[in-house]
Structures are given as C-alpha cells and as structure tokens.
Motif scaffolding. Structure first.
Motif, PDB file in Angstrom:
ATOM      1  N   THR A 191      -0.812   4.696   7.768  1.00  0.00           N
ATOM      2  CA  THR A 191       0.353   4.606   6.889  1.00  0.00           C
ATOM      3  C   THR A 191       1.433   5.610   7.309  1.00  0.00           C
ATOM      4  O   THR A 191       2.622   5.284   7.311  1.00  0.00           O
ATOM      5  CB  THR A 191      -0.082   4.837   5.428  1.00  0.00           C
ATOM      6  OG1 THR A 191      -1.011   3.822   5.091  1.00  0.00           O
ATOM      7  CG2 THR A 191       1.095   4.780   4.478  1.00  0.00           C
ATOM      8  N   ASP A 222      -1.380  11.984  -3.293  1.00  0.00           N
ATOM      9  CA  ASP A 222      -0.434  10.866  -3.239  1.00  0.00           C
ATOM     10  C   ASP A 222       0.420  11.015  -1.989  1.00  0.00           C
ATOM     11  O   ASP A 222       1.052  12.056  -1.793  1.00  0.00           O
ATOM     12  CB  ASP A 222       0.481  10.869  -4.468  1.00  0.00           C
ATOM     13  CG  ASP A 222      -0.303  10.737  -5.764  1.00  0.00           C
ATOM     14  OD1 ASP A 222      -1.315  10.026  -5.758  1.00  0.00           O
ATOM     15  OD2 ASP A 222       0.096  11.350  -6.767  1.00  0.00           O
ATOM     16  N   ASN A 233       3.155   5.265  -0.563  1.00  0.00           N
ATOM     17  CA  ASN A 233       2.795   4.452  -1.734  1.00  0.00           C
ATOM     18  C   ASN A 233       1.283   4.448  -1.957  1.00  0.00           C
ATOM     19  O   ASN A 233       0.754   3.584  -2.628  1.00  0.00           O
ATOM     20  CB  ASN A 233       3.300   3.019  -1.542  1.00  0.00           C
ATOM     21  CG  ASN A 233       2.675   2.364  -0.331  1.00  0.00           C
ATOM     22  OD1 ASN A 233       2.220   3.051   0.579  1.00  0.00           O
ATOM     23  ND2 ASN A 233       2.642   1.046  -0.309  1.00  0.00           N
ATOM     24  N   LEU A 234       0.600   5.414  -1.345  1.00  0.00           N
ATOM     25  CA  LEU A 234      -0.860   5.443  -1.444  1.00  0.00           C
ATOM     26  C   LEU A 234      -1.334   6.504  -2.433  1.00  0.00           C
ATOM     27  O   LEU A 234      -0.736   7.568  -2.555  1.00  0.00           O
ATOM     28  CB  LEU A 234      -1.484   5.761  -0.085  1.00  0.00           C
ATOM     29  CG  LEU A 234      -1.236   4.798   1.060  1.00  0.00           C
ATOM     30  CD1 LEU A 234      -1.968   5.287   2.305  1.00  0.00           C
ATOM     31  CD2 LEU A 234      -1.696   3.387   0.690  1.00  0.00           C
ATOM     32  N   ASN A 235      -2.422   6.191  -3.087  1.00  0.00           N
ATOM     33  CA  ASN A 235      -3.115   7.141  -3.943  1.00  0.00           C
ATOM     34  C   ASN A 235      -4.540   7.216  -3.415  1.00  0.00           C
ATOM     35  O   ASN A 235      -5.230   6.209  -3.326  1.00  0.00           O
ATOM     36  CB  ASN A 235      -3.071   6.634  -5.395  1.00  0.00           C
ATOM     37  CG  ASN A 235      -3.881   7.480  -6.366  1.00  0.00           C
ATOM     38  OD1 ASN A 235      -4.769   6.966  -7.046  1.00  0.00           O
ATOM     39  ND2 ASN A 235      -3.583   8.756  -6.460  1.00  0.00           N
ATOM     40  N   ASN A 277      -4.062  -2.683   0.362  1.00  0.00           N
ATOM     41  CA  ASN A 277      -3.246  -3.185  -0.758  1.00  0.00           C
ATOM     42  C   ASN A 277      -4.089  -3.426  -2.008  1.00  0.00           C
ATOM     43  O   ASN A 277      -3.576  -3.407  -3.126  1.00  0.00           O
ATOM     44  CB  ASN A 277      -2.536  -4.478  -0.362  1.00  0.00           C
ATOM     45  CG  ASN A 277      -1.478  -4.201   0.676  1.00  0.00           C
ATOM     46  OD1 ASN A 277      -0.611  -3.351   0.471  1.00  0.00           O
ATOM     47  ND2 ASN A 277      -1.567  -4.874   1.806  1.00  0.00           N
ATOM     48  N   GLY A 294      -5.764   3.450  -1.699  1.00  0.00           N
ATOM     49  CA  GLY A 294      -5.134   2.161  -1.877  1.00  0.00           C
ATOM     50  C   GLY A 294      -3.728   2.348  -2.384  1.00  0.00           C
ATOM     51  O   GLY A 294      -3.326   3.467  -2.723  1.00  0.00           O
ATOM     52  N   VAL A 295      -2.998   1.248  -2.416  1.00  0.00           N
ATOM     53  CA  VAL A 295      -1.684   1.297  -3.027  1.00  0.00           C
ATOM     54  C   VAL A 295      -1.872   1.814  -4.461  1.00  0.00           C
ATOM     55  O   VAL A 295      -2.886   1.500  -5.104  1.00  0.00           O
ATOM     56  CB  VAL A 295      -1.071  -0.124  -2.990  1.00  0.00           C
ATOM     57  CG1 VAL A 295       0.149  -0.219  -3.872  1.00  0.00           C
ATOM     58  CG2 VAL A 295      -0.737  -0.486  -1.550  1.00  0.00           C
ATOM     59  N   ILE A 296      -0.933   2.636  -4.891  1.00  0.00           N
ATOM     60  CA  ILE A 296      -1.067   3.332  -6.176  1.00  0.00           C
ATOM     61  C   ILE A 296      -1.623   2.432  -7.280  1.00  0.00           C
ATOM     62  O   ILE A 296      -1.124   1.327  -7.498  1.00  0.00           O
ATOM     63  CB  ILE A 296       0.297   3.931  -6.587  1.00  0.00           C
ATOM     64  CG1 ILE A 296       0.559   5.160  -5.718  1.00  0.00           C
ATOM     65  CG2 ILE A 296       0.351   4.297  -8.071  1.00  0.00           C
ATOM     66  CD1 ILE A 296       1.939   5.730  -5.807  1.00  0.00           C
ATOM     67  N   LYS A 332      -4.725   1.192  -7.355  1.00  0.00           N
ATOM     68  CA  LYS A 332      -5.774   0.242  -6.955  1.00  0.00           C
ATOM     69  C   LYS A 332      -7.180   0.828  -6.838  1.00  0.00           C
ATOM     70  O   LYS A 332      -8.143   0.080  -6.755  1.00  0.00           O
ATOM     71  CB  LYS A 332      -5.394  -0.452  -5.639  1.00  0.00           C
ATOM     72  CG  LYS A 332      -4.189  -1.355  -5.782  1.00  0.00           C
ATOM     73  CD  LYS A 332      -4.421  -2.432  -6.832  1.00  0.00           C
ATOM     74  CE  LYS A 332      -3.159  -3.215  -7.125  1.00  0.00           C
ATOM     75  NZ  LYS A 332      -3.264  -4.022  -8.347  1.00  0.00           N
TER      76      LYS A 332
END
Lengths: 105, 409
Positions: B194, B323, B326-328, B349, B369-371, B373
């Motif tokens: 990413t 964070d 857009n990943l958490n 995703n 994952g995307v925030i 998820k």
C-alpha cells in the motif's frame, strides 16, 4: 409526533438478532440494530473518528467501533469506553407490518 | 484513611489511574507530576490527524482541567530528579520535595536515538510528544523529500501522513520486513504494498553508514554504498522505558520496571503502569512490556484500583492498532508463540487476518484491511483468546462464516 418523519428502513427480517444494518437517508447515515428486546437506531458514524459503525461488534446492547474499540450503549447512545467520549445520537424506532421505521428529526 | 498518592508521569496511564483511584477513594490526595506542561493528551493522532491538520492540539486532551478540578486531582508540571523509596519522598529539580504514601510510576517510554558520529544530533527529528509533532508539522511544510529511518508503526504512520501531504517519502528499515518487532511478515507485506502504491519508497535490509549535511540538505549513505538525498530526516527506531531515575535504587528493573499482575513493583507501596512496566501477564504466564493505547489506559485503571485497595489482577488481552493511508491494522494477543497459522481472507478490501494458534487455541491474531474491515473479527478474537477455548478452524478460515458463531458457542 408527526408521521412524515418516520422513514422506512426495511423489513424486520433484514437484520439478524444481535446485529445491525447500515441505513442511508439523504446525506445522513444510520445504524439500525436488532437486539433481544427489539429494534434500535443510532447515528452511523463513530463520534471519535469518522468511521462507520456498520462493521462494529454488537454485543450485550453495545456497539463497539471497529477502528479503535470505542463502545456505545445502543439504547442510550452513551459513550462507555475510551477513546469514545462523546455520546452517539439515538433515534426512535417503530415496527409496523413487519417493517422497521426510524424517526429522523 | 487519607493518603498522599503521587502519580509520577502525566500520560495516559497516569490520568486513568488517577481517575480510577478517585472512583474508589474520595478522601486521599491525588497528585500527578508531569514533565510536559500539558494536561494528559492522546498521542496516537500526533503522527496522523494532527500532522494532517484534521485535529488541533486542543482536540487531544483526555479531559479538561474542569474534570480534574471536579474530581480533586491535582496536576503539577515538574521534573523529578531523585527518588528516596525508603523515606517515600521525591525530589524535584527546583528543590521541591513530595512525600507519598503510595506512588504510581507511569513515566512511559522514550525514543531511542540514532548514534551519529558527527554533529547532526539536532538535525534528526523524532516524534513522541506534541511539541515534537508541532515542530515536524511546521518544518515539513517547506520540505519535499523526506526520509524516515525506521519502518515501525510510528515511521510508517508518519510516512502515510506525509505522502498524503504530497511529500516524496523514503523509508529505510534495517530489518527484512516492516514492523518486524511484532507484526507477522504476511501482514507487513500487505502494508508495504500500500505504501508503494501511494508512491512511498521502501528500502529494507539496509543500514545507515553515514549522514552528511550538504548545504540545507542531507545525504544518507547506506551500507550497499547507495546514496539517498533528502531535505528532512525523521527517525522512529523504537523506544526504551523511562527508568533512568530509578537506576541506582532498589527498584527491580529489567526491560522496564518489573511488576506483578497487580501492578506492584519490588518495593512496597510503589506501583508501575503503562509503557514503563514489564508486567507479569497471568494468561500468557510470562512478563511483557507493551506500548499501546489500550494497555496504557487499562493498566492505569488496574493500578488505580490496586492503589485504592481494590485488589485487581491485570489480564487484558493485548490489543493495538495502526492507521496508514486507508488501512487499519490491528493486533490482538501475542503472535510469536504458535504451532499453527490460519489465514482468513486474502483481499485487503475485505480484510485479511492471520490467527496464531497453539494447541488448537488462539494465542493472538493480526489483521489489516480497509478501515472498518478487521476490527470486529479482531475484537471477537480477543474474546475467544481470553476464553482459552479450542476453536473451529473451518470458521476461522472462511470469511463467509461469521466469527460471532464461535463466541456464542
């Protein structure tokens, strides 16, 4: 209570017990929950950081934010555990003919 | 009985301990001694929303001064330079003396510094406190090519923020993966992709030989003789517990202050909590030192209960997050004691989680994952870990099957 502010969310069987669905209406977004004693609704976005609660964990009348584990009471909206400190807004819910409605002010 | 309770260290563990003591003890004097002239504030946003200007300094305080006033908790900005455990006294640099009946040490941790053989000590920036974050924010507004030394959480969060501020970012990491101290390689590689997709350059397996100053810019020489030109350097190369004050005392130290499951140290009436404490974890049956938001908070609360006489064991399953873009990323439990790894999902995703099991029980999990998820599944995993139950591996590995089913069993 005026009738026009009741917005239909969906059918009662669209939510599993101890779970929630996301509901968007105009520019607002909500979470609608099915708990053991009925349906409830809150704002959809965590008050801590702008993340949607739709992917959060529902357990024992509480919703836990999936991002940082802020916890809110679903029925009162009260922020129960940091990092959340601002309460979540709640909305009245009614069920009519197996349809869920929430009252948006 | 009215006691004098002193909390040495004005961070998250300290403030949560203070408020918990007050919940259980309305009479005692509670005083927090903090080295920063600021009420306790949240540090996680410093590398993210604060740099991105989404949060201001005033948004970071845990509680207003009114809350402390209402709960009769004193806060004093003072630097302590000597401790006399025998006579229960703390001595400040300005000659003030503080006597205590109970002491909580929550001095936290401090950044490791690069050892440089030239005079560039003041040219390398670090990020731990608000003051440092303000400086970095101000200076980077006029810089373009920024190098971050250290590919851990803090370095990568800063890299993510600066990339979002349209800076050209290079991250240099000595290890063969990012976040190698605690994050499994599988997850680290997803995060690395990413960063690269967003234009950040990631250099692994390289050591810094030399940093030289060229006018207002810098040249970083790596051990493969490659040269990186940059106009600003930030280092995030780990931290050490803040224990210098106790080095020549009887307080037992070993990678921090050694504490038992009740936050008690080797000295009676002296407690330690948060980053500074190397505590015994009864569930994992070993000592550990954690640097995380959840731990600082919960360990502080637990210390507060014990200080107030409510004997409470600390057995929280560790949890932390990062964070980036857009990943958490989330981690629960410990991921270094296992005999089996189970993967859940393969698309960032929808979230990807690796579970680490030993004897068919979950010891820890790490997901990214995307925030939004992975949070729910990681939270359920914490609960499953705590239950110490043998889990259905089919459910763990199939993203179409809800993990809730395991906890309801």
């Amino acid at each position: 209570m005026s009738e026009e502010n009741w917005i239909e969310v969906g059918s009662t069987d669209s939510i599993e017990e101890e779970d929630l669905i996301r509901f968007d209406h105009q520019d607002k977004t909500f979470c609608v929950y099915k708990l053991t004693d009925g349906f409830y609704a809150t704002d959809g976005i965590c008050t801590h950081e702008a993340v949607h609660l739709e992917d959060g964990l529902v357990m024992d009348d509480e919703i836990e934010c999936p991002m940082h584990q802020g916890i809110f009471n679903i029925k009162s909206g009260e922020a129960l555990s940091p990092p959340a400190c601002e309460d979540l807004k709640t909305y009245p819910v009614k069920v009519d003919n197996d349809k869920i409605f929430i009252k948006i002010d | 009985m009215k006691n004098n309770i002193i909390i040495l260290g004005g961070g998250q563990a300290g403030i949560y301990a203070a408020r918990e003591i007050r919940q259980n003890d309305s009479k005692s004097n509670i005083k927090i001694l903090g080295e920063e002239n600021l009420l306790p504030y949240e540090r996680p946003p410093l590398s993210k929303d604060f740099l991105l200007d989404k949060k201001k300094a005033e948004d970071l305080y845990f509680h207003s001064s009114d809350v402390l006033k209402n709960e009769n908790i004193e806060f004093e900005n003072i630097s302590i330079n000597k401790v006399d455990f025998e006579n229960k006294k703390l001595f400040a640099k300005n000659d003030n003396v503080y006597s205590y009946d109970s002491l909580l040490i929550s001095t936290g941790s401090e950044n490791k510094k690069l050892t440089l053989d030239n005079n560039l000590k003041n040219d390398i920036y670090y990020l731990r406190n608000l003051e440092e974050a303000k400086k970095i924010k101000e200076i980077v507004s006029n810089k373009n090519k920024i190098t971050i030394i250290g590919g851990g959480f803090i370095g990568l969060e800063i890299a993510s923020s600066l990339s979002q501020l349209q800076k050209k970012v290079v991250v240099i990491e000595i290890g063969n993966q990012l976040m190698g101290r605690i994050i499994p390689k599988q997850i680290a590689d997803l995060v690395q992709n990413t960063h690269i997709e967003h234009g950040n350059e990631i250099i692994l397996n390289k050591q810094i030989e030399k940093i030289s100053k060229k006018n207002d810019d810098y040249e970083i020489l790596l051990n493969d003789n490659s040269l990186i030109e940059t106009d600003f350097i930030i280092a995030g190369i780990g931290s050490t517990p803040t224990v210098k004050l106790f080095e020549n005392t009887n307080l037992k130290l070993d990678n921090g202050i050694v504490t038992n499951q009740f936050c008690e140290t080797s000295i009676k009436d002296v407690y330690a909590a948060g980053d500074v404490s190397n505590f015994y974890h009864p569930f994992y049956e070993r000592n550990m030192r954690l640097e995380s938001y959840q731990h600082a908070q919960n360990h502080g609360i637990c210390a507060g209960k014990n200080i107030a006489g409510v004997k409470t064991e600390y057995s929280s399953i560790p949890w932390m997050w990062s964070d980036q873009f857009n990943l958490n990323l989330q981690l629960t439990g410990i991921c270094d004691e296992y005999d089996e790894i189970i993967e859940r999902g393969n698309d960032i995703n929808n979230g990807v989680i690796y579970f680490f099991l030993k004897n068919n029980k979950i010891r820890g999990a790490c997901g990214v994952g995307v925030i939004g998820k992975v949070g729910r599944d990681i939270r359920i995993t914490s609960k499953l870990t705590e239950k110490d139950a043998i889990v259905d591996k089919q459910i763990l590995s199939d993203q179409n099957l809800k993990l809730n089913k395991l906890i309801q069993k």
